[in-house]
Design a protein around this motif. Sequence first.
Motif, mmCIF file in Angstrom:
data_model
loop_
_atom_site.group_PDB
_atom_site.id
_atom_site.type_symbol
_atom_site.label_atom_id
_atom_site.label_comp_id
_atom_site.label_asym_id
_atom_site.label_seq_id
_atom_site.Cartn_x
_atom_site.Cartn_y
_atom_site.Cartn_z
ATOM 1 N N PHE A 1 -20.667 -65.338 -14.924
ATOM 2 C CA PHE A 1 -20.029 -66.686 -14.261
ATOM 3 C C PHE A 1 -19.264 -67.118 -15.320
ATOM 4 O O PHE A 1 -17.952 -67.457 -14.675
ATOM 5 C CB PHE A 1 -20.717 -67.207 -13.758
ATOM 6 C CG PHE A 1 -21.784 -66.553 -12.784
ATOM 7 C CD1 PHE A 1 -20.973 -65.991 -10.954
ATOM 8 C CD2 PHE A 1 -23.117 -66.093 -12.616
ATOM 9 C CE1 PHE A 1 -21.553 -65.351 -10.880
ATOM 10 C CE2 PHE A 1 -24.273 -65.364 -11.666
ATOM 11 C CZ PHE A 1 -22.842 -64.943 -10.410
ATOM 12 N N MET A 2 -19.447 -67.608 -16.284
ATOM 13 C CA MET A 2 -18.147 -67.866 -17.563
ATOM 14 C C MET A 2 -16.611 -67.172 -17.343
ATOM 15 O O MET A 2 -15.530 -67.977 -16.788
ATOM 16 C CB MET A 2 -18.627 -67.929 -18.601
ATOM 17 C CG MET A 2 -19.669 -69.486 -18.991
ATOM 18 S SD MET A 2 -19.255 -70.732 -17.798
ATOM 19 C CE MET A 2 -17.972 -70.711 -19.290
ATOM 20 N N GLY A 3 -16.715 -65.429 -17.130
ATOM 21 C CA GLY A 3 -15.844 -65.512 -17.166
ATOM 22 C C GLY A 3 -14.533 -65.026 -16.007
ATOM 23 O O GLY A 3 -13.896 -65.128 -15.466
ATOM 24 N N VAL A 4 -15.479 -65.273 -14.913
ATOM 25 C CA VAL A 4 -14.580 -65.339 -13.740
ATOM 26 C C VAL A 4 -14.428 -67.026 -13.658
ATOM 27 O O VAL A 4 -12.887 -67.132 -13.037
ATOM 28 C CB VAL A 4 -16.222 -65.233 -11.670
ATOM 29 C CG1 VAL A 4 -15.904 -65.827 -11.301
ATOM 30 C CG2 VAL A 4 -16.772 -64.309 -12.317
ATOM 31 N N ILE B 1 -12.957 -59.593 -8.609
ATOM 32 C CA ILE B 1 -13.674 -57.789 -9.513
ATOM 33 C C ILE B 1 -14.666 -58.284 -10.076
ATOM 34 O O ILE B 1 -15.343 -57.898 -9.956
ATOM 35 C CB ILE B 1 -12.421 -57.263 -9.937
ATOM 36 C CG1 ILE B 1 -11.559 -57.348 -8.845
ATOM 37 C CG2 ILE B 1 -13.350 -56.304 -10.640
ATOM 38 C CD1 ILE B 1 -9.705 -56.024 -9.653
ATOM 39 N N LEU B 2 -14.918 -59.637 -10.653
ATOM 40 C CA LEU B 2 -16.056 -59.727 -11.629
ATOM 41 C C LEU B 2 -17.264 -60.254 -10.902
ATOM 42 O O LEU B 2 -18.134 -59.850 -11.128
ATOM 43 C CB LEU B 2 -15.668 -60.918 -12.752
ATOM 44 C CG LEU B 2 -14.259 -60.230 -13.410
ATOM 45 C CD1 LEU B 2 -14.517 -61.502 -14.708
ATOM 46 C CD2 LEU B 2 -15.077 -59.427 -13.870
ATOM 47 N N ALA C 1 -7.612 -57.484 -18.462
ATOM 48 C CA ALA C 1 -9.386 -57.966 -17.966
ATOM 49 C C ALA C 1 -9.576 -56.987 -16.612
ATOM 50 O O ALA C 1 -10.443 -56.996 -16.710
ATOM 51 C CB ALA C 1 -8.442 -59.291 -17.364
ATOM 52 N N LEU C 2 -8.445 -55.862 -16.313
ATOM 53 C CA LEU C 2 -9.203 -54.658 -15.176
ATOM 54 C C LEU C 2 -9.720 -54.013 -16.015
ATOM 55 O O LEU C 2 -10.550 -53.448 -15.634
ATOM 56 C CB LEU C 2 -7.879 -54.785 -14.573
ATOM 57 C CG LEU C 2 -6.907 -55.768 -13.351
ATOM 58 C CD1 LEU C 2 -6.379 -55.016 -12.666
ATOM 59 C CD2 LEU C 2 -8.514 -56.163 -12.288
ATOM 60 N N ILE C 3 -9.263 -53.837 -17.190
ATOM 61 C CA ILE C 3 -9.510 -52.337 -17.947
ATOM 62 C C ILE C 3 -10.692 -53.010 -18.445
ATOM 63 O O ILE C 3 -12.069 -52.173 -18.428
ATOM 64 C CB ILE C 3 -8.937 -52.127 -19.549
ATOM 65 C CG1 ILE C 3 -7.679 -51.367 -18.499
ATOM 66 C CG2 ILE C 3 -9.507 -50.848 -20.147
ATOM 67 C CD1 ILE C 3 -6.543 -51.452 -19.486
ATOM 68 N N LEU C 4 -11.238 -54.098 -18.932
ATOM 69 C CA LEU C 4 -12.513 -55.277 -19.099
ATOM 70 C C LEU C 4 -13.496 -54.937 -18.518
ATOM 71 O O LEU C 4 -14.448 -54.712 -18.569
ATOM 72 C CB LEU C 4 -12.456 -55.878 -20.094
ATOM 73 C CG LEU C 4 -12.038 -55.935 -21.562
ATOM 74 C CD1 LEU C 4 -11.440 -57.154 -21.977
ATOM 75 C CD2 LEU C 4 -12.699 -55.403 -22.316
#
Length: 151
Positions: free
Chosen positions: A12-15, A71-72, A146-149
């Motif tokens: 959620f921190m990534g989001v 996506i995340l 970011a999409l790859i990760l």
Amino acid sequence: MATVTTQAFFGFMGVSSALVFANLGAAYGTAKSGVGISSMGVIKPELIMKSIIPVVMAGVLGIYGLIVAVILVQKINDNDYSFYDGYKHLASGLCCGLSSLAAGMAIGIVGDAGVRANAQQDKIFVGMILILIFAEALGLYGLIIALILSQ
């Protein structure tokens, strides 16, 4: 007693990092370029629509953050979400968000100076657009990683 799942915190921190930092970059780029457009519009109002390009390019950075955040958030769940996934999604959000923040700062500074200079010399326009494209590419690089990760 409920179990504590701290790995989802990192996801959620990534989001939030993707969305917040990308929007900060978009806001800065829009505001800084908007100041230049306003100042230039006093001198040559016929160039206002032509000079709106930096604002549009800055706005796209916010869309990058939104894409990564959506996506995340769809990949975070309670059942089989590991720490590895959490860290990966945090890295993904930071890649997109901070790259977009840097791109927004570059777009804002170039957009401000570029539209003011374009009011004085028409030949600067193509050079300004090229610089803006390379600044936007910084955000695009962050989006791609970011999409790859996020996979």
